[in-house]
Design a protein around this motif. Structure first.
Motif, PDB file in Angstrom:
ATOM      1  N   ALA A  73      73.763  48.265   3.570  1.00 34.25           N
ATOM      2  CA  ALA A  73      74.340  47.025   4.344  1.00 34.25           C
ATOM      3  C   ALA A  73      73.118  46.364   4.712  1.00 34.25           C
ATOM      4  O   ALA A  73      72.467  46.952   5.616  1.00 34.25           O
ATOM      5  N   TYR A  75      71.552  43.494   7.648  1.00 37.73           N
ATOM      6  CA  TYR A  75      72.268  42.778   8.900  1.00 37.73           C
ATOM      7  C   TYR A  75      70.984  42.183   9.396  1.00 37.73           C
ATOM      8  O   TYR A  75      69.679  42.268   9.121  1.00 37.73           O
ATOM      9  N   THR A  88      74.998  39.656  11.704  1.00 35.66           N
ATOM     10  CA  THR A  88      75.505  39.314  10.438  1.00 35.66           C
ATOM     11  C   THR A  88      75.273  40.194   9.263  1.00 35.66           C
ATOM     12  O   THR A  88      74.048  40.395   9.196  1.00 35.66           O
ATOM     13  N   SER A  89      76.259  40.493   8.361  1.00 40.86           N
ATOM     14  CA  SER A  89      75.846  41.338   7.428  1.00 40.86           C
ATOM     15  C   SER A  89      76.238  40.775   6.322  1.00 40.86           C
ATOM     16  O   SER A  89      77.510  40.291   6.111  1.00 40.86           O
ATOM     17  N   CYS A  92      76.795  44.312   1.418  1.00 40.72           N
ATOM     18  CA  CYS A  92      77.149  45.757   1.531  1.00 40.72           C
ATOM     19  C   CYS A  92      76.975  46.247   0.067  1.00 40.72           C
ATOM     20  O   CYS A  92      78.012  45.841  -0.733  1.00 40.72           O
ATOM     21  N   ILE A 104      82.565  51.108   3.995  1.00 35.75           N
ATOM     22  CA  ILE A 104      82.736  50.190   4.894  1.00 35.75           C
ATOM     23  C   ILE A 104      83.268  50.738   6.242  1.00 35.75           C
ATOM     24  O   ILE A 104      82.707  50.238   7.168  1.00 35.75           O
ATOM     25  N   HIS A 108      81.326  50.201   9.715  1.00 36.13           N
ATOM     26  CA  HIS A 108      81.489  49.346  10.605  1.00 36.13           C
ATOM     27  C   HIS A 108      81.324  49.861  12.124  1.00 36.13           C
ATOM     28  O   HIS A 108      80.729  49.081  13.079  1.00 36.13           O
ATOM     29  N   MET A 111      77.342  49.610  12.630  1.00 34.81           N
ATOM     30  CA  MET A 111      77.252  48.186  13.063  1.00 34.81           C
ATOM     31  C   MET A 111      77.594  47.512  14.412  1.00 34.81           C
ATOM     32  O   MET A 111      77.018  46.748  15.077  1.00 34.81           O
ATOM     33  N   THR A 125      80.908  39.984   8.933  1.00 34.75           N
ATOM     34  CA  THR A 125      80.498  40.863   7.972  1.00 34.75           C
ATOM     35  C   THR A 125      81.289  40.074   6.552  1.00 34.75           C
ATOM     36  O   THR A 125      82.410  39.581   6.520  1.00 34.75           O
ATOM     37  N   GLN A 127      82.334  39.936   2.998  1.00 42.06           N
ATOM     38  CA  GLN A 127      82.706  41.064   2.028  1.00 42.06           C
ATOM     39  C   GLN A 127      82.979  40.046   0.511  1.00 42.06           C
ATOM     40  O   GLN A 127      83.497  39.068   0.446  1.00 42.06           O
TER      41      GLN A 127
END
Length: 162
Positions: A73, A75, A88-89, A92, A104, A108, A111, A125, A127
Motif C-alpha cells: 500500500a 502512502y 493518503t493511501s 493497495c 486491508i 489499517h 496506517m 484511503t 479503494q
C-alpha cells in the motif's frame, strides 16, 4: 495489529525495504501492466529510503515473519483544508483478491500508527470500486472515469474546526 482471522496466518505489516523492491515487481506489474521494471525499480528505491519522518512510502504485508510480500500500500502525507495534515493511501495491491479484506484490515492499524507518528489528523484511503453499474451516478465531467471510492478516518477523535 488486529487479531488473527480464523483460517489465515497472521499478517506482518512493515515499511518497504530495499530487498522487497525486486520481489514486489510481479505484484506491481499485475496491477499496472504498463509499468516497466526499470521504472518500478526507480520508484521502489525512492520509496524504500528510511527517513525519520517520511513524507511518502510503501507499506508491505507478508504472512508470518519470513514469508514473501503478498500486498503493498502506498502512502503520502498531504495537506487538507479541513484537517490539516492527512495520510493518503492511493494504491493497495493484493496478490490474492480473496485476501483483500484481510489485508486491508491488517494495513489499517499500521496506517493509523504511521499517521499518528507523522502528525496527521486523518487518513484518506482510496479503494477500487468493486462493481460498476450501468446507472452509475457521477458528479464529475462525463469524460472522467470513476475508478475509486474515498474513505476518511479521523485520527484520535480529531474533528475539523466548525
Amino acid at each position: 495489529m488486529p487479531p488473527p482471522v480464523p483460517g489465515h496466518s497472521s499478517l506482518t505489516v512493515r515499511r518497504l525495504g530495499a530487498a522487497d523492491i525486486l520481489v514486489l515487481y510481479p505484484l506491481v506489474q499485475h496491477a499496472f501492466p504498463e509499468m516497466e521494471r526499470r521504472r518500478w525499480m526507480d520508484v521502489g528505491r525512492r520509496m524504500s529510503v528510511q527517513r525519520k519522518r517520511p513524507r511518502q512510502g510503501i507499506l508491505v504485508a507478508q504472512y508470518g515473519t519470513r514469508g514473501l510480500p503478498c500486498a503493498m500500500a502506498t502512502y503520502r502525507r498531504d495537506f487538507d483544508i479541513r484537517f490539516g495534515q492527512v495520510l493518503t493511501s492511493d494504491h493497495c495491491i493484493v496478490m490474492t483478491p480473496g485476501d483483500a479484506q484481510h489485508v486491508i484490515n491488517a494495513f489499517h492499524p499500521a496506517m493509523t500508527q504511521l499517521a499518528q507518528e507523522l502528525g496527521c489528523h486523518a487518513m484518506r484511503t482510496m479503494q477500487p470500486i468493486a462493481k460498476m453499474t450501468t446507472h452509475l451516478q457521477k458528479v464529475c465531467p462525463a469524460e472522467h472515469i470513476v475508478e475509486r471510492t474515498l474513505l476518511l478516518t479521523e485520527i484520535n477523535g480529531f474533528s475539523p474546526p466548525a
